[in-house]
Structure formats: structure tokens, C-alpha cells
Design a protein around this motif. Structure first.
Motif, PDB file in Angstrom:
ATOM      1  N   ARG A 137       1.216  -1.215  -0.027  1.00  0.00           N
ATOM      2  CA  ARG A 137       0.058   0.043   0.035  1.00  0.00           C
ATOM      3  C   ARG A 137       0.908   1.172  -0.076  1.00  0.00           C
ATOM      4  NH1 ARG A 137      -2.805  -0.724   4.423  1.00  0.00           N
ATOM      5  NH2 ARG A 137      -2.123   1.052   5.457  1.00  0.00           N
ATOM      6  N   LEU A 138       0.756   1.893  -1.136  1.00  0.00           N
ATOM      7  CA  LEU A 138       1.703   3.163  -1.326  1.00  0.00           C
ATOM      8  C   LEU A 138       1.302   4.382  -0.384  1.00  0.00           C
ATOM      9  CD1 LEU A 138       4.071   4.241  -2.833  1.00  0.00           C
ATOM     10  CD2 LEU A 138       2.723   5.062  -4.549  1.00  0.00           C
ATOM     11  N   ILE A 139       2.012   4.736   0.398  1.00  0.00           N
ATOM     12  CA  ILE A 139       1.518   5.736   1.447  1.00  0.00           C
ATOM     13  C   ILE A 139       2.253   7.064   0.914  1.00  0.00           C
ATOM     14  CG2 ILE A 139       1.953   6.828   3.632  1.00  0.00           C
ATOM     15  CD1 ILE A 139       0.512   4.111   3.496  1.00  0.00           C
ATOM     16  N   SER A 140       3.254   7.231   0.387  1.00  0.00           N
ATOM     17  CA  SER A 140       3.745   8.496  -0.280  1.00  0.00           C
ATOM     18  C   SER A 140       4.926   8.445  -1.108  1.00  0.00           C
ATOM     19  CB  SER A 140       4.068   9.660   0.642  1.00  0.00           C
ATOM     20  OG  SER A 140       4.948   9.383   1.785  1.00  0.00           O
ATOM     21  N   VAL A 141       5.208   9.133  -1.931  1.00  0.00           N
ATOM     22  CA  VAL A 141       6.589   9.288  -3.016  1.00  0.00           C
ATOM     23  C   VAL A 141       6.830  10.800  -3.035  1.00  0.00           C
ATOM     24  CG1 VAL A 141       7.602   8.747  -5.071  1.00  0.00           C
ATOM     25  CG2 VAL A 141       5.972   7.117  -4.166  1.00  0.00           C
ATOM     26  N   ARG A 142       7.702  11.162  -2.607  1.00  0.00           N
ATOM     27  CA  ARG A 142       8.047  12.719  -2.509  1.00  0.00           C
ATOM     28  C   ARG A 142       9.675  12.811  -2.763  1.00  0.00           C
ATOM     29  NH1 ARG A 142       7.183  14.684   3.517  1.00  0.00           N
ATOM     30  NH2 ARG A 142       8.377  13.169   4.717  1.00  0.00           N
ATOM     31  N   THR A 143       9.909  13.916  -3.314  1.00  0.00           N
ATOM     32  CA  THR A 143      11.347  14.466  -3.374  1.00  0.00           C
ATOM     33  C   THR A 143      11.577  15.411  -2.229  1.00  0.00           C
ATOM     34  OG1 THR A 143      11.187  14.426  -5.818  1.00  0.00           O
ATOM     35  CG2 THR A 143      12.995  15.758  -4.797  1.00  0.00           C
ATOM     36  N   GLN A 144      12.727  15.205  -1.739  1.00  0.00           N
ATOM     37  CA  GLN A 144      12.877  16.152  -0.399  1.00  0.00           C
ATOM     38  C   GLN A 144      14.593  16.331  -0.499  1.00  0.00           C
ATOM     39  OE1 GLN A 144      11.121  13.654   2.418  1.00  0.00           O
ATOM     40  NE2 GLN A 144      13.197  13.119   3.200  1.00  0.00           N
ATOM     41  N   LYS A 145      15.026  17.360   0.607  1.00  0.00           N
ATOM     42  CA  LYS A 145      16.385  17.363   0.875  1.00  0.00           C
ATOM     43  C   LYS A 145      16.928  16.195   1.526  1.00  0.00           C
ATOM     44  CE  LYS A 145      16.540  22.239   0.049  1.00  0.00           C
ATOM     45  NZ  LYS A 145      16.958  23.616   0.648  1.00  0.00           N
ATOM     46  N   ALA A 167      18.635  16.469  -3.737  1.00  0.00           N
ATOM     47  CA  ALA A 167      17.605  15.895  -3.718  1.00  0.00           C
ATOM     48  C   ALA A 167      17.492  14.497  -3.872  1.00  0.00           C
ATOM     49  CB  ALA A 167      17.025  16.453  -5.000  1.00  0.00           C
ATOM     50  N   VAL A 168      16.512  13.759  -2.874  1.00  0.00           N
ATOM     51  CA  VAL A 168      16.564  12.465  -2.965  1.00  0.00           C
ATOM     52  C   VAL A 168      14.713  12.248  -3.048  1.00  0.00           C
ATOM     53  CG1 VAL A 168      18.499  11.802  -1.668  1.00  0.00           C
ATOM     54  CG2 VAL A 168      16.538  12.377  -0.365  1.00  0.00           C
ATOM     55  N   THR A 169      14.390  10.873  -3.403  1.00  0.00           N
ATOM     56  CA  THR A 169      13.066  10.405  -3.353  1.00  0.00           C
ATOM     57  C   THR A 169      12.950   9.664  -2.062  1.00  0.00           C
ATOM     58  OG1 THR A 169      13.005  10.705  -5.824  1.00  0.00           O
ATOM     59  CG2 THR A 169      11.346   9.201  -4.762  1.00  0.00           C
ATOM     60  N   GLU A 170      11.934   9.696  -1.559  1.00  0.00           N
ATOM     61  CA  GLU A 170      11.500   9.142  -0.345  1.00  0.00           C
ATOM     62  C   GLU A 170      10.167   8.358  -0.770  1.00  0.00           C
ATOM     63  OE1 GLU A 170      10.591  10.301   4.230  1.00  0.00           O
ATOM     64  OE2 GLU A 170       8.965  10.392   3.082  1.00  0.00           O
ATOM     65  N   ILE A 171      10.193   7.008  -0.488  1.00  0.00           N
ATOM     66  CA  ILE A 171       9.013   6.214  -0.639  1.00  0.00           C
ATOM     67  C   ILE A 171       8.697   5.524   0.468  1.00  0.00           C
ATOM     68  CG2 ILE A 171       8.278   4.231  -2.097  1.00  0.00           C
ATOM     69  CD1 ILE A 171      10.448   4.806  -4.238  1.00  0.00           C
ATOM     70  N   LYS A 188      17.846  11.089  -6.602  1.00  0.00           N
ATOM     71  CA  LYS A 188      16.534  11.578  -7.505  1.00  0.00           C
ATOM     72  C   LYS A 188      16.583  11.008  -8.930  1.00  0.00           C
ATOM     73  CE  LYS A 188      14.277  15.715  -9.217  1.00  0.00           C
ATOM     74  NZ  LYS A 188      14.320  17.129  -9.391  1.00  0.00           N
ATOM     75  N   SER A 189      17.377  10.714  -9.548  1.00  0.00           N
ATOM     76  CA  SER A 189      17.223  10.099 -10.866  1.00  0.00           C
ATOM     77  C   SER A 189      16.624   8.659 -10.798  1.00  0.00           C
ATOM     78  CB  SER A 189      18.781  10.255 -11.586  1.00  0.00           C
ATOM     79  OG  SER A 189      19.633   9.386 -10.761  1.00  0.00           O
ATOM     80  N   ILE A 190      17.149   8.031  -9.546  1.00  0.00           N
ATOM     81  CA  ILE A 190      16.701   6.667  -9.846  1.00  0.00           C
ATOM     82  C   ILE A 190      15.086   6.750  -9.270  1.00  0.00           C
ATOM     83  CG2 ILE A 190      16.519   4.276  -8.441  1.00  0.00           C
ATOM     84  CD1 ILE A 190      19.674   4.638  -8.493  1.00  0.00           C
ATOM     85  N   GLY A 191      14.752   7.708  -8.117  1.00  0.00           N
ATOM     86  CA  GLY A 191      13.572   7.818  -7.782  1.00  0.00           C
ATOM     87  C   GLY A 191      12.754   8.333  -8.754  1.00  0.00           C
ATOM     88  N   GLU A 192      12.972   9.153  -9.635  1.00  0.00           N
ATOM     89  CA  GLU A 192      12.014   9.657 -10.658  1.00  0.00           C
ATOM     90  C   GLU A 192      11.657   8.318 -11.597  1.00  0.00           C
ATOM     91  OE1 GLU A 192      10.388  12.465 -11.405  1.00  0.00           O
ATOM     92  OE2 GLU A 192      11.407  13.335  -9.412  1.00  0.00           O
ATOM     93  N   GLN A 193      12.635   7.271 -11.802  1.00  0.00           N
ATOM     94  CA  GLN A 193      11.979   6.130 -12.458  1.00  0.00           C
ATOM     95  C   GLN A 193      11.027   5.291 -11.648  1.00  0.00           C
ATOM     96  OE1 GLN A 193      15.245   4.244 -15.156  1.00  0.00           O
ATOM     97  NE2 GLN A 193      16.765   5.783 -13.975  1.00  0.00           N
TER      98      GLN A 193
END
Length: 261
Positions: free
Chosen positions: A116-124, A140-144, A164-169
Motif C-alpha cells: 500500500r503506497l503511502i507517499s512518494v516525494r522529493t526532498q532534501k 535532492a532524494v526520493t523518499e518512498i 533523485k534520478s533513480i527515484g524519478e524512474q
């Protein structure tokens, strides 16, 4: 404390075939295990009595007790003096001897998993996240954030960080049905090599308790894991919070030979 279910006696078990090369106690154990895992006998439901099992399988009491003893040693059943034998609430487990995703490990044991996906966001990135991923603080990193469900019940909260580049994918991938490990390797051509692990016991705070459907203050296994690609690049930094009443890690270790004194 969960009270055992004093349910009506189940229908007779089909006799075990004596043509099997297995000892009778092992055949009885496997038949009862199969019915427990398939859900014929539910958690906290009472099993047939020793006398009923003796009659159903046409075996001796010592044979039935050996089969039940083996099931109890595997934590599939428990006994209450004067009341009988009951089905335990099974704990899922994952071996720590190899690097694999949760869905991979659970699927191999026949469990149904869903995320169950709670959130996907870009943050510092905090200093800790940046150091572990080999980035500059504030990058910038992606938190899942995902709640992992096992057999339709929540079992863990996973909080994962990626550059971030991996997180965007990953944002465009099927994060509900697939393991992130599988996506990284099969969809993004990032073969994984090894991981560093830290495990500790904590108590669930209000937010974690709500997500995992446990009482606040319940025991939780917290794993901090940093996963590397085969060429040694840090790629996945995550915190995994598992329900202490429903999950366990297992690890086999060997003793190294000691020099003679």
C-alpha cells in the motif's frame, strides 16, 4: 491476550496412505501442517483431540503425540493444560543469509503480498541519508513510504531513499505489486550485490501503531539496510519496521574452527 477459539469439532481427517515411505508420525504431521497453512484450521482454533486423531489415522497415541510434538516445536500449535491443542498465529520469516526482496521471500513460502503506497516525494537529504547514499547533504532524494501487506494484513512499514534520478524512474513503476529490488534489477538494469544491515527492537509510536494495526507500545523489529549494486555503488537506503508478533528473521551461522591451545 487472545483467547483460543473453542470451535465445533472439525470433520474427520482422511486417513494417511501407508504406501508412503515416510513414518506415520511424519505423514500425520505433514497433513496437519497442510491444513493449518491452507486455513482449514484457523489461528487459535482447537485441533481434534488426541483420541480423535488416533481414531482418524488408526495409529497409536505415541505416534500422534510425536506428530503434535513436532508441530509444536515448529510453533504451529500450542497446548493449554486441560483444554487441548490450538493453532498458533503463524509468523512469517525471512532468511538473512541472502539478499532478496520481501515479496520474493514471501512468495517462495506461498504467501500473498501487496504494497500500500503511502507517499512518494522529493526532498532534501538529511546528513545521514546523504552520507549513506554518497551524496552531498541537502541533495535532492526520493523518499518512498509503503505498508507491506502479508496475506492481506499489514506486516511492515518500509521507508526507502534513492538519489533523485533513480527515484524519478521508480515513481513510474508498479510499486503496489512489485518489489523495488525487482524493479531496480529487471527494469532499470541495476544488478544488486550486497547490503549492510542493522537490526534493533523498538516500541511502536502512535503513527507506526496505526499503520501496522497494533497497539501503541507494541514491539517492532527495526531494520536499517543499505543496498549496493554489484559494482559497489550505494543505491537503496531504507528503514524497515516489522510487527514483532507476526514476523521474524532467521540466520544460520557456522562456527569457525579454533586453533588448538
Amino acid at each position: 491476550m487472545v483467547r483460543p477459539k473453542m470451535t465445533p469439532k472439525p470433520q474427520k481427517i482422511a486417513p494417511v496412505l501407508r504406501l508412503s515411505p515416510q513414518p506415520m508420525y511424519a505423514q500425520i504431521k505433514e497433513e496437519l501442517r497442510r491444513r493449518i497453512l491452507e486455513g482449514t484450521y484457523q489461528p487459535h482454533q482447537q485441533l481434534p483431540s488426541e483420541s480423535e486423531l488416533i481414531e482418524a489415522f488408526n495409529v497409536s497415541r505415541i505416534t500422534v503425540r510425536q506428530a503434535l510434538g513436532d508441530l509444536q516445536s515448529e510453533s504451529l500449535i500450542f497446548k493449554i493444560h486441560g483444554k487441548g491443542t490450538f493453532v498458533s498465529k503463524p509468523k512469517a520469516f525471512q532468511e538473512l543469509g541472502q539478499l532478496e526482496g520481501f515479496g520474493e521471500a514471501m512468495g517462495r513460502h506461498g504467501h500473498e503480498t501487496y504494497n500500500r503506497l503511502i507517499s512518494v516525494r522529493t526532498q532534501k537529504a538529511t546528513r545521514q541519508v546523504a552520507e549513506r547514499l554518497g551524496l552531498a547533504t541537502g541533495s535532492a532524494v526520493t523518499e518512498i513510504r509503503r505498508v507491506r501487506l502479508l496475506n492481506r494484513e499489514p506486516i511492515s512499514l518500509d521507508v526507502s531513499y534513492f538519489e533523485k534520478s533513480i527515484g524519478e524512474q521508480l515513481k513510474r513503476a508498479d510499486l503496489a505489486q512489485r518489489d523495488i529490488f525487482s524493479i531496480l534489477e529487471n527494469q532499470m538494469a541495476l544488478p544488486l550485490g550486497q547490503a549492510e544491515l542493522r537490526i534493533e527492537a523498538i516500541l511502536a509510536d502512535e503513527s507506526l501503531a496505526e499503520l501496522l494495526k497494533v497497539e501503541e507500545g507494541s514491539p517492532v523489529l527495526k531494520m536499517e539496510r543499505l543496498t549496493f549494486t554489484q559494482d559497489g555503488r550505494p543505491v537503496d537506503y531504507e528503514f524497515l519496521y516489522y510487527r514483532g508478533d507476526a514476523f521474524q528473521y532467521r540466520l544460520r551461522i557456522d562456527r569457525q574452527s579454533q586453533p588448538q591451545s
